[in-house]
Design a protein around this motif. Sequence first.
Motif, PDB file in Angstrom:
ATOM      1  N   ALA A 102       9.855  16.136   8.374  1.00  0.00           N
ATOM      2  CA  ALA A 102       9.714  15.151   7.296  1.00  0.00           C
ATOM      3  C   ALA A 102       9.739  15.890   5.979  1.00  0.00           C
ATOM      4  O   ALA A 102       9.286  17.037   5.876  1.00  0.00           O
ATOM      5  CB  ALA A 102       8.413  14.370   7.429  1.00  0.00           C
ATOM      6  N   SER A 103      10.267  15.251   4.954  1.00  0.00           N
ATOM      7  CA  SER A 103      10.166  15.818   3.608  1.00  0.00           C
ATOM      8  C   SER A 103       8.811  15.458   3.026  1.00  0.00           C
ATOM      9  O   SER A 103       8.172  14.495   3.444  1.00  0.00           O
ATOM     10  CB  SER A 103      11.294  15.286   2.720  1.00  0.00           C
ATOM     11  OG  SER A 103      11.250  13.874   2.651  1.00  0.00           O
ATOM     12  N   GLY A 104       8.370  16.255   2.045  1.00  0.00           N
ATOM     13  CA  GLY A 104       7.100  15.981   1.387  1.00  0.00           C
ATOM     14  C   GLY A 104       7.307  15.161   0.131  1.00  0.00           C
ATOM     15  O   GLY A 104       8.245  15.415  -0.635  1.00  0.00           O
ATOM     16  N   ALA A 105       6.454  14.185  -0.089  1.00  0.00           N
ATOM     17  CA  ALA A 105       6.605  13.317  -1.266  1.00  0.00           C
ATOM     18  C   ALA A 105       6.450  14.097  -2.562  1.00  0.00           C
ATOM     19  O   ALA A 105       7.056  13.747  -3.584  1.00  0.00           O
ATOM     20  CB  ALA A 105       5.585  12.179  -1.214  1.00  0.00           C
ATOM     21  N   GLU A 106       5.620  15.131  -2.559  1.00  0.00           N
ATOM     22  CA  GLU A 106       5.378  15.920  -3.773  1.00  0.00           C
ATOM     23  C   GLU A 106       6.290  17.145  -3.830  1.00  0.00           C
ATOM     24  O   GLU A 106       6.859  17.457  -4.872  1.00  0.00           O
ATOM     25  CB  GLU A 106       3.910  16.337  -3.827  1.00  0.00           C
ATOM     26  CG  GLU A 106       2.957  15.136  -3.881  1.00  0.00           C
ATOM     27  CD  GLU A 106       1.509  15.553  -3.721  1.00  0.00           C
ATOM     28  OE1 GLU A 106       1.250  16.722  -3.362  1.00  0.00           O
ATOM     29  OE2 GLU A 106       0.630  14.696  -3.953  1.00  0.00           O
ATOM     30  N   SER A 107       6.407  17.835  -2.699  1.00  0.00           N
ATOM     31  CA  SER A 107       7.262  19.019  -2.602  1.00  0.00           C
ATOM     32  C   SER A 107       7.280  19.468  -1.152  1.00  0.00           C
ATOM     33  O   SER A 107       6.497  18.984  -0.332  1.00  0.00           O
ATOM     34  CB  SER A 107       6.731  20.161  -3.491  1.00  0.00           C
ATOM     35  OG  SER A 107       5.442  20.566  -3.042  1.00  0.00           O
ATOM     36  N   GLY A 165       7.742   2.651   5.552  1.00  0.00           N
ATOM     37  CA  GLY A 165       8.040   2.756   4.129  1.00  0.00           C
ATOM     38  C   GLY A 165       6.913   2.206   3.291  1.00  0.00           C
ATOM     39  O   GLY A 165       5.834   1.897   3.804  1.00  0.00           O
ATOM     40  N   PHE A 166       7.155   2.088   2.014  1.00  0.00           N
ATOM     41  CA  PHE A 166       6.134   1.643   1.081  1.00  0.00           C
ATOM     42  C   PHE A 166       5.594   0.269   1.473  1.00  0.00           C
ATOM     43  O   PHE A 166       6.289  -0.734   1.406  1.00  0.00           O
ATOM     44  CB  PHE A 166       6.721   1.592  -0.329  1.00  0.00           C
ATOM     45  CG  PHE A 166       5.763   1.103  -1.381  1.00  0.00           C
ATOM     46  CD1 PHE A 166       4.544   1.726  -1.578  1.00  0.00           C
ATOM     47  CD2 PHE A 166       6.080   0.015  -2.172  1.00  0.00           C
ATOM     48  CE1 PHE A 166       3.660   1.275  -2.547  1.00  0.00           C
ATOM     49  CE2 PHE A 166       5.204  -0.451  -3.140  1.00  0.00           C
ATOM     50  CZ  PHE A 166       3.990   0.188  -3.326  1.00  0.00           C
ATOM     51  N   GLY A 167       4.355   0.236   1.950  1.00  0.00           N
ATOM     52  CA  GLY A 167       3.711  -1.017   2.279  1.00  0.00           C
ATOM     53  C   GLY A 167       3.991  -1.554   3.655  1.00  0.00           C
ATOM     54  O   GLY A 167       3.437  -2.590   4.037  1.00  0.00           O
ATOM     55  N   THR A 168       4.837  -0.892   4.446  1.00  0.00           N
ATOM     56  CA  THR A 168       5.169  -1.378   5.784  1.00  0.00           C
ATOM     57  C   THR A 168       5.049  -0.238   6.783  1.00  0.00           C
ATOM     58  O   THR A 168       5.754   0.764   6.665  1.00  0.00           O
ATOM     59  CB  THR A 168       6.577  -1.984   5.827  1.00  0.00           C
ATOM     60  OG1 THR A 168       7.539  -1.001   5.416  1.00  0.00           O
ATOM     61  CG2 THR A 168       6.679  -3.192   4.913  1.00  0.00           C
ATOM     62  N   MET A 173       0.847  -1.195   0.000  1.00  0.00           N
ATOM     63  CA  MET A 173       0.000   0.000   0.000  1.00  0.00           C
ATOM     64  C   MET A 173       0.880   1.241   0.000  1.00  0.00           C
ATOM     65  O   MET A 173       1.860   1.323   0.739  1.00  0.00           O
ATOM     66  CB  MET A 173      -0.885   0.012   1.246  1.00  0.00           C
ATOM     67  CG  MET A 173      -1.745  -1.220   1.413  1.00  0.00           C
ATOM     68  SD  MET A 173      -2.249  -1.374   3.141  1.00  0.00           S
ATOM     69  CE  MET A 173      -0.674  -1.688   3.918  1.00  0.00           C
ATOM     70  N   LYS A 174       0.502   2.214  -0.820  1.00  0.00           N
ATOM     71  CA  LYS A 174       1.266   3.453  -0.884  1.00  0.00           C
ATOM     72  C   LYS A 174       1.125   4.265   0.395  1.00  0.00           C
ATOM     73  O   LYS A 174       2.017   5.026   0.759  1.00  0.00           O
ATOM     74  CB  LYS A 174       0.817   4.284  -2.088  1.00  0.00           C
ATOM     75  CG  LYS A 174       1.136   3.656  -3.434  1.00  0.00           C
ATOM     76  CD  LYS A 174       0.665   4.559  -4.565  1.00  0.00           C
ATOM     77  CE  LYS A 174       0.982   3.952  -5.915  1.00  0.00           C
ATOM     78  NZ  LYS A 174       0.508   4.804  -7.034  1.00  0.00           N
ATOM     79  N   THR A 175      -0.016   4.132   1.060  1.00  0.00           N
ATOM     80  CA  THR A 175      -0.275   4.893   2.280  1.00  0.00           C
ATOM     81  C   THR A 175      -0.733   3.951   3.382  1.00  0.00           C
ATOM     82  O   THR A 175      -1.247   2.864   3.118  1.00  0.00           O
ATOM     83  CB  THR A 175      -1.338   5.974   2.050  1.00  0.00           C
ATOM     84  OG1 THR A 175      -2.550   5.358   1.583  1.00  0.00           O
ATOM     85  CG2 THR A 175      -0.869   6.984   1.014  1.00  0.00           C
ATOM     86  N   ALA A 176      -0.553   4.380   4.612  1.00  0.00           N
ATOM     87  CA  ALA A 176      -0.950   3.555   5.749  1.00  0.00           C
ATOM     88  C   ALA A 176      -2.470   3.420   5.796  1.00  0.00           C
ATOM     89  O   ALA A 176      -3.200   4.368   5.497  1.00  0.00           O
ATOM     90  CB  ALA A 176      -0.437   4.184   7.043  1.00  0.00           C
ATOM     91  N   PRO A 177      -2.980   2.248   6.182  1.00  0.00           N
ATOM     92  CA  PRO A 177      -4.436   2.027   6.221  1.00  0.00           C
ATOM     93  C   PRO A 177      -5.150   2.997   7.158  1.00  0.00           C
ATOM     94  O   PRO A 177      -4.625   3.388   8.205  1.00  0.00           O
ATOM     95  CB  PRO A 177      -4.547   0.590   6.734  1.00  0.00           C
ATOM     96  CG  PRO A 177      -3.262  -0.053   6.342  1.00  0.00           C
ATOM     97  CD  PRO A 177      -2.223   1.017   6.477  1.00  0.00           C
ATOM     98  N   MET A 178      -6.371   3.341   6.755  1.00  0.00           N
ATOM     99  CA  MET A 178      -7.234   4.214   7.546  1.00  0.00           C
ATOM    100  C   MET A 178      -8.615   3.565   7.637  1.00  0.00           C
ATOM    101  O   MET A 178      -9.119   3.055   6.643  1.00  0.00           O
ATOM    102  CB  MET A 178      -7.345   5.593   6.890  1.00  0.00           C
ATOM    103  CG  MET A 178      -6.033   6.340   6.769  1.00  0.00           C
ATOM    104  SD  MET A 178      -6.173   7.820   5.712  1.00  0.00           S
ATOM    105  CE  MET A 178      -7.396   8.786   6.604  1.00  0.00           C
TER     106      MET A 178
END
Length: 419
Positions: free
Chosen positions: A353-358, A257-260, A3-8
């Motif tokens: 934290a850095s931003g994934a987009e900017s 990270g990605f998926g974890t 998963m790209k993002t943590a479950p909600m």
Amino acid sequence: MKMKTAPMGWNSWDCYGASVNEEIVRKNAEYMAKYLKKYGYEYVVVDIQWYEPTAESHEYHPFAEVCTDEYSRLIPAENRFPSSKDGKGFAPLAEYVHSLGLKFGIHIMRGISRQAVHQNLPILGTDKTARQIAKTASICGWNSDMYGVDPDKEGAKEYYESIFKLYASWGVDFIKCDDIAREMPHEEKELVMLSDALKGCGRDMVLSLSPGPAPLNKAELFKQTANMWRITDDFWDKWELLYDMFDRTEKWCTHTGFGTYPDADMLPVGAILQDYGPDNRTKFTENEQYTMLTLWCIFRSPLMIGGELTKLDDFTTKLLTNEGILKMHRNARHSHQVWRKEINGCEHILWVASGAESGFYAAIFNAGESDSEIEISLTDLEIYDAVKGEELWSGEKVNFEEKIKVSLEKHGAKAFYFE
């Protein structure tokens, strides 16, 4: 499943313990679909003992009779989940949740039910029985439903494959597996076998491991076998538990990270502990709830709501749906604590934290016992040119030239996004 993002989503435990029923699940799913889905909340998870007909609270009935099929597999109690009758299991409830555009999850315990072992029921696809694969010395310290499964016994692999094929046929999207993350290496081989069976069942499912605290030295094992794992024991609405989470997240942040996703546990917000009174709401102050959501989101913990959704008040709804904070939850990368120190008589903690987009994020927390005002410098963030941004909870615009002053109430937090 990655998963790209943590479950909600929502989990029934905080509010209902083991006593949740189908009507409650449907009402919470309907509320999520109508009011929360657009913000990213999508998982509806039925927690522990859905197979126990007499479950009534957060307390378990020791050695209670449970519902199983002819192949040693636990099935829903029909008196609590009436759509499961005639061998349908959770398929009708999952289908309803899916019809709302949501995903359906269940809690399971590691192992095989004691009842199946005592009755010596067969294992699907083999000539082995529950008694032959059980590891009777491997038991849960707080729930009497199960024995462990011995990974070295013939038929053990087939048992786990059979339960996940059953869950796949029901349409399950999320598995919360309990009594498996805390004591390693006691259950390590069983975890690997369970994870392999899930991955081979033919349906994508999130695998969540409980309870915590998960041992940090097994981080790579968890990343290879699961999507999320608890870094704490059950998290409730007590400041000392939230304060302790700063230590836990600081230690685990490099493993997100990605998926974890290391899991700081459910959000005990709104109306919780329904079996102790219908108006029993979280004991966290509003500031403490801001701190919790800020930390969970910059750390990228899964966000699983613990309160009764249909009783969310205006404050809690705004807390859970702040678009800037939830964007930080999706986009924060390489999150970490910068410093933790006493300033003006109060303990303060700074994360970035850095931003994934900017851009980048910063979160500042007041863990002290009085209100405070502090200064944060550009050098604290390793930024050397002036930036502009906003405080995410208030929407206040911020010009960050050399330093900014931040006012924080006791146990409060602020979060910033800068470009």
